[in-house]
Every structure is written in structure tokens, then in C-alpha cells.
Design a protein around this motif. Structure first.
Motif, PDB file in Angstrom:
ATOM      1  N   THR A  40       0.837  -1.212   0.000  1.00 53.05           N
ATOM      2  CA  THR A  40       0.000   0.000   0.000  1.00 53.05           C
ATOM      3  C   THR A  40       0.864   1.251   0.000  1.00 53.05           C
ATOM      4  N   CYS A  82      -3.606   4.106  -3.192  1.00 57.24           N
ATOM      5  CA  CYS A  82      -4.278   3.160  -2.296  1.00 57.24           C
ATOM      6  C   CYS A  82      -4.200   3.592  -0.838  1.00 57.24           C
ATOM      7  N   LEU A 107      -5.157   1.660   3.130  1.00 53.61           N
ATOM      8  CA  LEU A 107      -5.367   0.336   3.711  1.00 53.61           C
ATOM      9  C   LEU A 107      -5.902   0.489   5.129  1.00 53.61           C
TER      10      LEU A 107
END
Length: 385
Positions: free
Chosen positions: A225, A231, A233
Motif C-alpha cells: 500500500t 491506495c 489500507l
């Protein structure tokens, strides 16, 4: 006519064990269920015999370890403190002449206790995964505990009236190694009436839930990540029995990034609704043993019920379902680099497609088919009791 009496044994914290909770719910449709295990009673249990949390389910006492080392396996079958306490509780519950109509043993370590207290009642052995190699990547397990689990399976599975496990490859393995018919009850949860949440065009919201155990490779998810700026997480983790060391390690690895968030665990029944706000369920555990190789865990099915896309490693059972149903992406291998490459193929369109695929297949990937297997087993065994 009184309702059948069913005993369900699981040396686990029952209210956190999603598979056992589903099992107890199913059993309760057939009779009065007495549970044996750690922590408070499951909601569907008629009666609960609580084993103290400090009483280990393996023979890790000095005498027990000596017995394991000397391969005195018959002698140590019931020597674990948790099993001894479970035996005391059940025998007190039964009294001199009583018995249950059906006894369910969860995992191999419960089998000697289940057969000891059955008193002629049929025993259903729900083995969950492959017992002899549960933690075979740990040297002490491989040298001491593994031989005990192998002995217990060889001794008690042929004497059990039903045997189940989580997927077809492991069922075939139980049949091959122990000569028993083995049915499949997946780790799928009940169908949830949810719809996919809208994908965020600016970011991909990854999520992972489960136990904070080092072998689950959660640290790789953090590293991957951090390597993909689009992204985030979120981790919903149950602390392991390591005093929080692995959780602290994950926090340090995140380095204060605002793209990594570690949450307190959520009860199994609440997980799909909690996960629904995210985009992609992430899991990539290398094949450190047979169970990891054929992993098809609760979280995979929770991701489906939460209507998430999937990003998984190439474990055969998960990869097969992801590809078969178009649920998301499968990395080329279990490395951080391969998982990063898989994440980079995810754009908003791919995320939406994966979430919609989970929505379409949520019914087929729910516990409905598995409950039919459970009901068939229980009806058959109670009829034979």
C-alpha cells in the motif's frame, strides 16, 4: 419428546470464531446445544461450559512437553489443561448415566475429548483445515505438536461418524491419508442484503480483516500500500497471543502514514456491513504450509458479502474463485513486488466491476449451500443416535 442434546466442543474464543458461531446456529435448529470453549456463550447455545482462558488447549506443561518429546502420544491426548478442564465440566454436566445425542469436535485437538465424553453418541469431526500441519512453519510445532495431531487424526477420524473440512483439496487429502469420507463445509457466511458502495475515483480503499498473526503476511499488505500512492489500507485485526508485538510492528511499519489505519476488531456478525464502505478486500498469504496453500478463509467470503472487489495472492482455491467469478485481481506470486503490480492494474472501472461481481455472486458464495451439508449431517447422525 424432548429435544436432542448436542455438545459442540471448540477450544477457541467462541464468540470470535465465525465458523463455530455459524455451526452452533445451525445445530440449534436441531436441538439444545451445549458449548465447551473459551469466553462467553454463543447466543444460540442453550448452555455453555466455559474453559478458563489461561488453560492451554495443547500439552505445553513440563510433563506434556516431555510426553510429546518421548512420543507418548496416547498418554498426552487429554493432558492439555484446557482439555482436562473441558472433560471435568462435561462429566459434571452429564452425571453418572447421562449422554448427549450428538457430539461435535472442532479441530483435531478436540477429538480425544469428544470421543471420551460421547458415551456411544455419534461424533462429527469438523477439522476446519489440515490438522497435522496447522503451524508446521514453527519448529516446535513441527517437532512436537504435529506428531500428536497426526496421531489423533489417525486414531479418531475413522471412529467419527462424519468428517468435514473447508475445501475440496483438503477433503481429498483427509480421505487419502486417513481413509475417511470427508465432506466440505466452506467458511462462507450468511447472505447479506447489501449493495456495493460507490467507488472513489480518487483513491482505492483496501481493507483486510482477521487475526494479527505474523504468518498471515499482513506486513506485506502495508508495504504494498505504501508503494502505491492511490491506495489506502484499513486493518481490522484481532490481537494474537503475542502480547501485541505483531500489531506494534505493523504500526511501526506504517510509519505514521495517513494512508494506513489500524482499527479494533469487529464482531463476525458486524464485519460485512463494516467492510462495505471500502473497495477492495486484500489478502496474500504465502504457502508456508498446506493450510496456507489451500486457504479459503472467512475473510474471503466476508469480502464477497461486503460487496468488495478482491486482490489476492495465487493460492489455488481463492485464485480459482476470483477468476471464475471476475471478483478482482490475482497477483503473479506472493511477493510485495507482484502484489504492487496487481494493485496498479486496479482503476475505478476495475474496482466497480469487481464489486458488482461480488454482488452478483453473493448468494452462491454465501453459507446457504454449506448449511444444507450441515443439516444433512446432523439429521443423519441424530437419526442414527
Amino acid at each position: 419428546m424432548s429435544a436432542p442434546r448436542i455438545l459442540a466442543i471448540s477450544l477457541s474464543p467462541l464468540t470470535r470464531d465465525a465458523r463455530v458461531l455459524r455451526q452452533v446456529d445451525a445445530l440449534a435448529r436441531h436441538g439444545e446445544v451445549t458449548t465447551v470453549g473459551y469466553g462467553p456463550a454463543p447466543a444460540a447455545a442453550t448452555r455453555h461450559l466455559e474453559v478458563g482462558a489461561g488453560l492451554n488447549s495443547l500439552p505445553r506443561t513440563p510433563l506434556g512437553v516431555a510426553g510429546l518429546a518421548a512420543r507418548r502420544l496416547h498418554a498426552v491426548e487429554l493432558s492439555a489443561p484446557g482439555l482436562r478442564r473441558g472433560l471435568e465440566l462435561v462429566e459434571t454436566e452429564l452425571g453418572g448415566s447421562g449422554r448427549f445425542d450428538l457430539v461435535v469436535a472442532n479441530d483435531a485437538r478436540s477429538l480425544p475429548l469428544a470421543h471420551r465424553v460421547a458415551r456411544g453418541a455419534p461424533v462429527w469431526a469438523d477439522m476446519h483445515e489440515w490438522a497435522a500441519e496447522e503451524f508446521s512453519h514453527v519448529l516446535t510445532w513441527r517437532l512436537l505438536v504435529g506428531p500428536l495431531m497426526e496421531h489423533v487424526c489417525r486414531e479418531y477420524l475413522p471412529a467419527s461418524a462424519a468428517v468435514t473440512t473447508v475445501c475440496e483439496p483438503l477433503a481429498e487429502r483427509y480421505t487419502e491419508h486417513y481413509g475417511v469420507a470427508c465432506e466440505v463445509v466452506r467458511n462462507a457466511g450468511p447472505w447479506r442484503d447489501l449493495t456495493p458502495s460507490p467507488a472513489d475515483p480518487a483513491r482505492i480503499r483496501l481493507v483486510h480483516s482477521g487475526a494479527a498473526i505474523r504468518g498471515r503476511n499482513v506486513e506485506m499488505l502495508v508495504e504494498a500500500t505504501l508503494a502505491v500512492p492511490s491506495c489506502t489500507l484499513d486493518l481490522y485485526l484481532v490481537p494474537a497471543a503475542d502480547g501485541g508485538r505483531y500489531l506494534a510492528e505493523l504500526s511501526r511499519l506504517a510509519g505514521g502514514s495517513d494512508r494506513i489505519t489500524i482499527h479494533d476488531p469487529v464482531a463476525p456478525a458486524e464485519l460485512p456491513a463494516t467492510l462495505n464502505r471500502y473497495d477492495v478486500g486484500a489478502f496474500c498469504m504465502p504457502p508456508i504450509n498446506v493450510n496456507a496453500e489451500y486457504a479459503l478463509p472467512n475473510k474471503f467470503f466476508d469480502f464477497v458479502q461486503a460487496r468488495l472487489a478482491h486482490a489476492v495472492g495465487p493460492a489455488p482455491e481463492m485464485a480459482r474463485l476470483v477468476r471464475e467469478h471476475g471478483l478482482g485481481v490475482v497477483s503473479a506470486d506472493f511477493s510485495t513486488e507482484a502484489f504492487v503490480a496487481a494493485l496498479r492494474t486496479l482503476d475505478p472501472q476495475a474496482v466497480r466491476a469487481g464489486k458488482e461481481a461480488s454482488h452478483r455472486h453473493a448468494r452462491a458464495l454465501s453459507s446457504e449451500a454449506d448449511l444444507q451439508v450441515v443439516d444433512g449431517i446432523v439429521t443423519r447422525l441424530l437419526g442414527a443416535a
